[in-house]
Write a protein that holds these residues in place. Structure first.
Motif, PDB file in Angstrom:
ATOM      1  N   GLU A   1       0.835  -1.198   0.000  1.00 39.30           N
ATOM      2  CA  GLU A   1       0.000   0.000   0.000  1.00 39.30           C
ATOM      3  C   GLU A   1       0.869   1.246   0.000  1.00 39.30           C
ATOM      4  OE1 GLU A   1      -3.943   1.741   2.276  1.00 39.30           O
ATOM      5  OE2 GLU A   1      -2.450   0.618   3.431  1.00 39.30           O
ATOM      6  N   PRO A   2       0.700   2.129  -0.979  1.00 40.32           N
ATOM      7  CA  PRO A   2       1.506   3.353  -1.037  1.00 40.32           C
ATOM      8  C   PRO A   2       1.245   4.267   0.149  1.00 40.32           C
ATOM      9  CG  PRO A   2       0.440   2.911  -3.151  1.00 40.32           C
ATOM     10  CD  PRO A   2      -0.180   1.988  -2.139  1.00 40.32           C
ATOM     11  N   GLN A   3       2.258   5.051   0.500  1.00 41.33           N
ATOM     12  CA  GLN A   3       2.123   5.996   1.600  1.00 41.33           C
ATOM     13  C   GLN A   3       1.017   7.005   1.331  1.00 41.33           C
ATOM     14  OE1 GLN A   3       3.884   5.854   4.565  1.00 41.33           O
ATOM     15  NE2 GLN A   3       2.375   7.387   5.210  1.00 41.33           N
ATOM     16  N   ALA A   4       0.843   7.370   0.046  1.00 43.00           N
ATOM     17  CA  ALA A   4      -0.193   8.347  -0.305  1.00 43.00           C
ATOM     18  C   ALA A   4      -1.582   7.859   0.101  1.00 43.00           C
ATOM     19  CB  ALA A   4      -0.160   8.636  -1.808  1.00 43.00           C
ATOM     20  N   LEU A   5      -1.843   6.561  -0.030  1.00 42.71           N
ATOM     21  CA  LEU A   5      -3.141   6.016   0.373  1.00 42.71           C
ATOM     22  C   LEU A   5      -3.292   6.015   1.882  1.00 42.71           C
ATOM     23  CD1 LEU A   5      -3.090   4.973  -2.640  1.00 42.71           C
ATOM     24  CD2 LEU A   5      -4.476   3.080  -1.803  1.00 42.71           C
TER      25      LEU A   5
ATOM     26  N   GLY B   1      -5.583  -4.478  -1.172  1.00 38.25           N
ATOM     27  CA  GLY B   1      -5.045  -4.349   0.175  1.00 38.25           C
ATOM     28  C   GLY B   1      -5.368  -3.005   0.795  1.00 38.25           C
ATOM     29  N   GLY B   2      -4.865  -2.809   2.004  1.00 37.46           N
ATOM     30  CA  GLY B   2      -5.142  -1.579   2.735  1.00 37.46           C
ATOM     31  C   GLY B   2      -6.433  -1.696   3.528  1.00 37.46           C
ATOM     32  N   THR B   3      -6.469  -1.044   4.678  1.00 33.10           N
ATOM     33  CA  THR B   3      -7.663  -1.087   5.522  1.00 33.10           C
ATOM     34  C   THR B   3      -7.737   0.173   6.368  1.00 33.10           C
ATOM     35  OG1 THR B   3      -8.792  -2.270   7.311  1.00 33.10           O
ATOM     36  CG2 THR B   3      -6.387  -2.404   7.282  1.00 33.10           C
ATOM     37  N   TRP B   4      -8.971   0.597   6.643  1.00 33.60           N
ATOM     38  CA  TRP B   4      -9.199   1.740   7.527  1.00 33.60           C
ATOM     39  C   TRP B   4      -9.586   1.294   8.938  1.00 33.60           C
ATOM     40  CZ3 TRP B   4     -12.236   6.216   4.669  1.00 33.60           C
ATOM     41  CH2 TRP B   4     -11.518   6.593   3.525  1.00 33.60           C
TER      42      TRP B   4
ATOM     43  N   ALA C   1      13.563  -2.764 -17.336  1.00 34.48           N
ATOM     44  CA  ALA C   1      12.913  -3.489 -16.238  1.00 34.48           C
ATOM     45  C   ALA C   1      12.023  -2.507 -15.488  1.00 34.48           C
ATOM     46  CB  ALA C   1      13.939  -4.102 -15.293  1.00 34.48           C
ATOM     47  N   VAL C   2      11.120  -3.047 -14.664  1.00 37.40           N
ATOM     48  CA  VAL C   2      10.254  -2.220 -13.818  1.00 37.40           C
ATOM     49  C   VAL C   2      10.461  -2.661 -12.377  1.00 37.40           C
ATOM     50  CG1 VAL C   2       7.895  -1.589 -13.225  1.00 37.40           C
ATOM     51  CG2 VAL C   2       8.530  -1.879 -15.620  1.00 37.40           C
ATOM     52  N   ALA C   3      10.815  -1.718 -11.516  1.00 35.57           N
ATOM     53  CA  ALA C   3      10.992  -2.023 -10.105  1.00 35.57           C
ATOM     54  C   ALA C   3       9.659  -1.885  -9.380  1.00 35.57           C
ATOM     55  CB  ALA C   3      12.017  -1.086  -9.487  1.00 35.57           C
ATOM     56  N   ASP C   4       9.492  -2.665  -8.327  1.00 36.17           N
ATOM     57  CA  ASP C   4       8.276  -2.592  -7.520  1.00 36.17           C
ATOM     58  C   ASP C   4       8.611  -2.963  -6.082  1.00 36.17           C
ATOM     59  OD1 ASP C   4       5.106  -2.421  -8.183  1.00 36.17           O
ATOM     60  OD2 ASP C   4       5.472  -3.715  -6.459  1.00 36.17           O
ATOM     61  N   ALA C   5       7.908  -2.322  -5.147  1.00 36.08           N
ATOM     62  CA  ALA C   5       8.178  -2.564  -3.725  1.00 36.08           C
ATOM     63  C   ALA C   5       7.644  -3.903  -3.245  1.00 36.08           C
ATOM     64  CB  ALA C   5       7.580  -1.438  -2.886  1.00 36.08           C
ATOM     65  N   SER C   6       6.739  -4.520  -3.998  1.00 35.35           N
ATOM     66  CA  SER C   6       6.128  -5.770  -3.566  1.00 35.35           C
ATOM     67  C   SER C   6       7.010  -6.974  -3.902  1.00 35.35           C
ATOM     68  CB  SER C   6       4.766  -5.951  -4.235  1.00 35.35           C
ATOM     69  OG  SER C   6       4.251  -7.248  -3.971  1.00 35.35           O
ATOM     70  N   PRO C   7       7.518  -7.687  -2.899  1.00 33.12           N
ATOM     71  CA  PRO C   7       8.320  -8.889  -3.174  1.00 33.12           C
ATOM     72  C   PRO C   7       7.554  -9.935  -3.979  1.00 33.12           C
ATOM     73  CG  PRO C   7       8.579  -8.205  -0.885  1.00 33.12           C
ATOM     74  CD  PRO C   7       7.451  -7.398  -1.458  1.00 33.12           C
ATOM     75  N   ALA C   8       6.220  -9.943  -3.853  1.00 36.46           N
ATOM     76  CA  ALA C   8       5.409 -10.937  -4.559  1.00 36.46           C
ATOM     77  C   ALA C   8       5.483 -10.767  -6.076  1.00 36.46           C
ATOM     78  CB  ALA C   8       3.960 -10.845  -4.103  1.00 36.46           C
ATOM     79  N   LYS C   9       5.872  -9.588  -6.546  1.00 32.25           N
ATOM     80  CA  LYS C   9       5.960  -9.349  -7.988  1.00 32.25           C
ATOM     81  C   LYS C   9       7.367  -9.552  -8.546  1.00 32.25           C
ATOM     82  CE  LYS C   9       2.006  -6.217  -8.314  1.00 32.25           C
ATOM     83  NZ  LYS C   9       1.508  -4.860  -8.693  1.00 32.25           N
TER      84      LYS C   9
ATOM     85  N   LEU D   1       2.897   8.154  -6.392  1.00 26.45           N
ATOM     86  CA  LEU D   1       4.052   7.628  -5.671  1.00 26.45           C
ATOM     87  C   LEU D   1       5.233   8.585  -5.655  1.00 26.45           C
ATOM     88  CD1 LEU D   1       4.232   3.896  -6.890  1.00 26.45           C
ATOM     89  CD2 LEU D   1       3.441   4.740  -4.673  1.00 26.45           C
ATOM     90  N   LEU D   2       5.178   9.677  -6.405  1.00 25.29           N
ATOM     91  CA  LEU D   2       6.358  10.511  -6.613  1.00 25.29           C
ATOM     92  C   LEU D   2       6.971  11.005  -5.307  1.00 25.29           C
ATOM     93  CD1 LEU D   2       8.338  11.812  -8.513  1.00 25.29           C
ATOM     94  CD2 LEU D   2       6.786  13.764  -8.736  1.00 25.29           C
ATOM     95  N   ALA D   3       6.168  11.585  -4.438  1.00 20.53           N
ATOM     96  CA  ALA D   3       6.717  12.117  -3.185  1.00 20.53           C
ATOM     97  C   ALA D   3       7.378  11.013  -2.365  1.00 20.53           C
ATOM     98  CB  ALA D   3       5.612  12.793  -2.380  1.00 20.53           C
ATOM     99  N   GLU D   4       6.743   9.837  -2.330  1.00 21.61           N
ATOM    100  CA  GLU D   4       7.275   8.726  -1.539  1.00 21.61           C
ATOM    101  C   GLU D   4       8.586   8.205  -2.098  1.00 21.61           C
ATOM    102  OE1 GLU D   4       5.929   4.199  -0.144  1.00 21.61           O
ATOM    103  OE2 GLU D   4       4.462   5.566  -1.022  1.00 21.61           O
TER     104      GLU D   4
END
Length: 358
Positions: free
Chosen positions: A70-74, A104-107, A297-305, A338-341
């Motif tokens: 979940e991105p910090q922005a969310l 994902g993500g929850t309030w 290549a494309v980087a992603d924070a999710s290890p699952a990808k 995602l830019l700021a993060e």
């Protein structure tokens, strides 16, 4: 599709057609070769002229998206939203139920910190943050939420505004598994059909324009915020197929501009990587005909990808650490929010970010 997912009427018109694309949420293992079958899924948007709901025309894919981070922005927006709702007096009672999003993500923790107890039936607060759009049967989904609310309770429903999608040319918001795209105009009708009345709404910058509304069973009159949003949508023509169809032009232009930029970077000897293996990038990469020659290549924070590839391409998905080690000349950011993060997290890449679509 024969009938509207929301109202059941058959007065549908196609407003965006992306042809055959890969499934937006199936990221094959990097060793799996790209095959023709991978590119066989129709992707189109239709607009109901009866209720105004924009919707996914058909979907023959099977949900299979690896869990993302979940991105910090969310997370920041969720905290802001709860603060604003509470300040306006719309956090009723002391029990809550959440219809979650597959992403994902929850309030729930935010409500638990305020003394709310999660329950499975008759909650005072029903939360839905980008969840209901994933329901094929929209009419049934709205009814389920309405029936769940305790008398005197409130539905807090958050959605990515169709107004934003069209005005900003966010055509790649259309993806498999996302069955509806909402205007407040359409939501007033759909919620009304299941006995709910929109009382107020809050607007956020997330995704360029996100709306959170409060709906109740009482026969309330909506406030000035709702009036303003509805008036803006009417002036824009949010239920006009010709207005929504501008997404087709924006889609074609976006693809052309991205391909041209990547080819120019390649011709100039500059290496380009991406960041954000998001489902929204799948149709874009596919329609632009990208491969690892243009986007390494494309980087992603999710290890699952990691150790997978972008659908329909040979572009591998790597870790952020691998991105930094590659030391690329440019980095295409597929998710502007995602830019700021990422700028704060990876100062080594300062000055190299290219935000997609900007």
């Amino acid at each position: 599709m024969i009938a509207c997912r929301g109202c059941g009427k058959t007065d549908l018109i196609r407003v965006l057609d992306l042809g055959k694309t890969p499934a937006a949420d199936h990221f094959p293992r990097v060793a799996e070769p790209v095959c023709a079958e991978e590119m066989s899924h129709s992707l189109a948007m239709e607009l109901c002229r009866a209720c105004g709901l924009a919707q996914l025309a058909d979907d023959d894919t099977i949900a299979d998206e690896p869990r993302g981070v979940e991105p910090q922005a969310l997370r920041d927006q969720a905290g802001d939203a709860i603060e604003r709702v509470a300040a306006a007096g719309w956090l009723r009672g002391d029990s809550v139920f959440e219809f979650g999003s597959p992403h994902g993500g929850t309030w729930i923790p935010l409500l638990a910190a305020r003394g709310y107890t999660p329950v499975k039936s008759a909650p005072d607060v029903v939360l839905d943050c980008f969840g209901i759009m994933h329901e094929k049967d929209q009419r049934a989904a709205f009814d389920t939420r309405s029936q769940l609310i305790r008398p005197g309770g409130v539905l807090l429903l958050q959605y990515h505004s169709l107004m934003t999608i069209v005005r900003q040319g966010q055509w790649n918001a259309l993806r498999h598994g996302h069955f509806a795209y909402y205007s407040l105009t359409a939501l007033m009708r759909l919620l009304g059909e299941v006995g709910l009345r929109v009382a107020t709404a809050w607007e956020f910058d997330l995704y360029g324009g996100t709306v959170l509304l409060a709906a109740v069973r009482e026969n309330v009159h909506h406030d000035d915020v709702v009036d303003r949003i509805l008036a803006t949508e009417e002036e824009f023509g949010i239920t006009d197929p010709e207005v929504i169809s501008d997404l087709q032009r924006r889609a074609d232009l976006h693809v052309e501009e991205l391909r041209s930029w990547l080819e120019s970077e390649s011709s100039g000897g500059r290496s380009v990587f991406g960041y954000g293996a998001a489902s929204r990038a799948v149709a874009l990469f596919s329609r632009a005909g990208l491969d690892a020659r243009l986007l390494a290549a494309v980087a992603d924070a999710s290890p699952a990808k990691h150790r997978r590839r972008m659908p329909g391409t040979d572009i591998p998905i790597i870790s952020p650490a691998e991105l930094l080690a590659a030391n690329p000349d440019r980095v295409l950011l597929t998710v502007p929010d995602l830019l700021a993060e990422v700028a704060a997290r990876y100062p080594e890449l300062d000055g190299r970010w290219q935000v997609d679509g900007q």
